[in-house]
Structure formats: structure tokens, C-alpha cells
Scaffold this active site. Structure first.
Site, PDB file in Angstrom:
ATOM      1  N   SER A  11       0.847  -1.194   0.000  1.00 19.76           N
ATOM      2  CA  SER A  11       0.000   0.000   0.000  1.00 19.76           C
ATOM      3  C   SER A  11       0.878   1.237   0.000  1.00 19.76           C
ATOM      4  O   SER A  11       2.022   1.217   0.478  1.00 19.76           O
ATOM      5  CB  SER A  11      -0.901   0.007   1.241  1.00 19.76           C
ATOM      6  OG  SER A  11      -1.564   1.249   1.388  1.00 19.76           O
TER       7      SER A  11
ATOM      8  N   TYR B  32      -3.110  -0.012  10.283  1.00 18.90           N
ATOM      9  CA  TYR B  32      -3.074  -0.477   8.895  1.00 18.90           C
ATOM     10  C   TYR B  32      -1.734  -0.095   8.260  1.00 18.90           C
ATOM     11  O   TYR B  32      -1.084  -0.913   7.599  1.00 18.90           O
ATOM     12  CB  TYR B  32      -4.229   0.138   8.114  1.00 18.90           C
ATOM     13  CG  TYR B  32      -4.263  -0.256   6.660  1.00 18.90           C
ATOM     14  CD1 TYR B  32      -4.774  -1.488   6.264  1.00 18.90           C
ATOM     15  CD2 TYR B  32      -3.786   0.605   5.676  1.00 18.90           C
ATOM     16  CE1 TYR B  32      -4.812  -1.851   4.925  1.00 18.90           C
ATOM     17  CE2 TYR B  32      -3.816   0.256   4.341  1.00 18.90           C
ATOM     18  CZ  TYR B  32      -4.332  -0.970   3.971  1.00 18.90           C
ATOM     19  OH  TYR B  32      -4.359  -1.325   2.640  1.00 18.90           O
TER      20      TYR B  32
END
Length: 253
Positions: free
Chosen positions: A134, A147
Site C-alpha cells: 500500500s 493499517y
């Protein structure tokens, strides 16, 4: 015959990737904890192999892998670690158990799958692992702290195994998209400021196309979208204090 095993395959990026690789003639295996949605996708693709799986259960991971790879002579051309979860919000407002769950699925689940697939990958020419990284693994993102931490772990594991497994002929890389319009992101109750400033401009099909490109031309890190490619390469040459200021502005409430 090329084969791919995809975690988190029932929706979003995993499902889009399954459809694309199936269209290109690959043998597709689908894994997800959501059995109902998984079975629906498997039927759409012509009753392809699928199994309900909690990636945090190492014993169940080994069973699922053995079942799928037994259909392919004990070989696995590509593992796509796509399973993951996200919860946006102020760090202190999110229950500690939820922070732990994010790490368990995004990091431990990926470790379970990657560790268990090693003998099947080693037995396969041109074997690859694609991890779902990500943009959040480039610099810590406020309101997505756990996250972001999980994606830093994915990035580090990817870089280490890419070097360590080269002697076995196994390539390891990750996809690094910015925010993607998937149920995981769209169902968030908290709207992180960074989402409003950068926007959500990618669909899962775009990430699936990046996975397809990765299968044909390996990169350790594959940033996705022009916007993030510019941010990624800018981050490689600018001092850390400047990157921090940019992130502070993007995340300002």
C-alpha cells in the site's frame, strides 16, 4: 499450466484479480473467510477451486494449500496475498482488539500463507509471491496507524524475501496502490482527511491489471497510479522532514 492462489478473493482486489487471471487462461484458486461470496465468484468463473479459509489459522492454511497444489502436481506458480482489513479512526478510539486483528490478518495471515507455500513455490519454475502492499507503507498515515504499520511490515518482508529466496528461483514483490474503491474502504464509518485530499481514484480492476503486469515483469515494489508514482519517487529523493510535512498537511483535520 500457470496457476495462481489468491487470498481475500471473495471481493474487491482479490475478486478482480481472479477474474482477470481466469480470462488469461490461468488455473485459479480462491481463498476467503466469506464462503458465500466466494462460492458465488467460483460459480461465475466456472466452478473453479475454492475454499473457505481464515488466513490466521496456520493448520487450515496448510490443508488448503495441500488440496490446491495436489491438483497441480505439487506446484504453485503464483501466490497473491490479497487478504487484508482496515479500520480508519483516531488511534485511541479504536479498540485494542481491533488493532491486533488488523495485524493478525494483514501480517500474520500473510506470513502463514507465504511460509506454507515455500515448498510448492520452490518446486515451480518462475514462481512468484505478490503481496498486497500500500501507499500507506511509504510513510505512516494518521487515522490509519495500525493499517499503515501492517503495510510497513509487508514492505519489509517483501524486500527481505526477494533477496533471500532468489537462490531458490522465487521472486517476491508487492503492489503499492493509493486508496482503492473497495468494500473495505467504502464501508468505513470514519472519513480520514487524507482520503478527501488525495481522493479515491482507483478501482480494483486497476490493481488487478498491476498484478497481471507483475506476473509477467517482476518488480520488488510496483507503485500504482501516476499520482502515487510521483509521490513514491519524490519520497526516495526528498529528506524525511519534508515527507513528514506533506503527510501532516494531507492528514490535517
Amino acid at each position: 499450466m500457470n496457476n495462481i492462489l489468491i487470498t481475500g478473493a471473495a471481493s474487491g482486489i482479490g475478486a478482480a484479480t481472479a477474474r482477470l487471471f481466469h480470462q488469461h487462461g490461468w488455473q485459479v484458486g480462491l481463498l476467503d473467510i466469506n464462503h458465500q461470496a466466494l462460492a458465488k465468484l467460483a460459480g461465475e468463473l466456472g466452478n473453479v477451486w475454492h475454499a473457505e479459509l481464515d488466513v490466521t489459522d496456520p493448520a487450515a492454511v496448510k490443508v488448503a494449500l495441500a488440496d490446491f497444489c495436489a491438483l497441480h502436481g505439487g506446484q504453485l506458480r503464483l501466490l497473491f496475498n490479497s487478504a487484508g482489513i482496515l479500520q480508519c479512526g483516531n488511534f485511541e478510539d479504536i479498540e485494542l482488539s481491533e488493532h491486533a486483528r488488523i495485524q493478525q490478518i494483514n501480517v500474520l495471515g500473510l506470513l502463514n500463507m507465504t511460509h506454507a507455500t515455500f515448498p510448492y513455490l520452490k518446486a515451480t519454475p518462475d514462481a512468484q509471491v505478490i503481496n498486497m502492499g500500500s501507499a500507506s507503507g511509504l510513510y505512516g498515515v494518521p487515522h490509519m496507524a495500525s493499517y499503515s504499520a501492517s503495510k510497513f511490515a509487508v514492505r519489509g518482508l517483501t524486500e527481505a524475501l526477494e533477496l533471500e529466496w532468489a537462490k531458490h528461483g522465487i521472486r517476491v514483490g508487492d503492489l503499492m496502490p493509493p486508496f482503492v474503491s473497495t468494500p473495505m474502504l467504502n464501508n468505513q464509518r470514519f472519513q480520514a482527511p487524507v482520503l478527501g485530499r488525495l481522493g479515491v481514484n482507483l478501482g480494483p480492476e486497476r490493481v488487478a491489471e498491476a498484478a497481471w503486469a507483475q506476473a509477467r515483469q517482476h518488480k520488488v515494489h510496483r507503485p500504482i497510479s501516476l499520482q502515487f508514482k510521483l509521490l513514491y519517487w519524490f519520497g526516495q529523493i526528498t529528506p524525511a522532514w519534508l515527507t513528514r510535512r506533506i503527510m501532516a498537511w494531507l492528514s490535517r483535520e
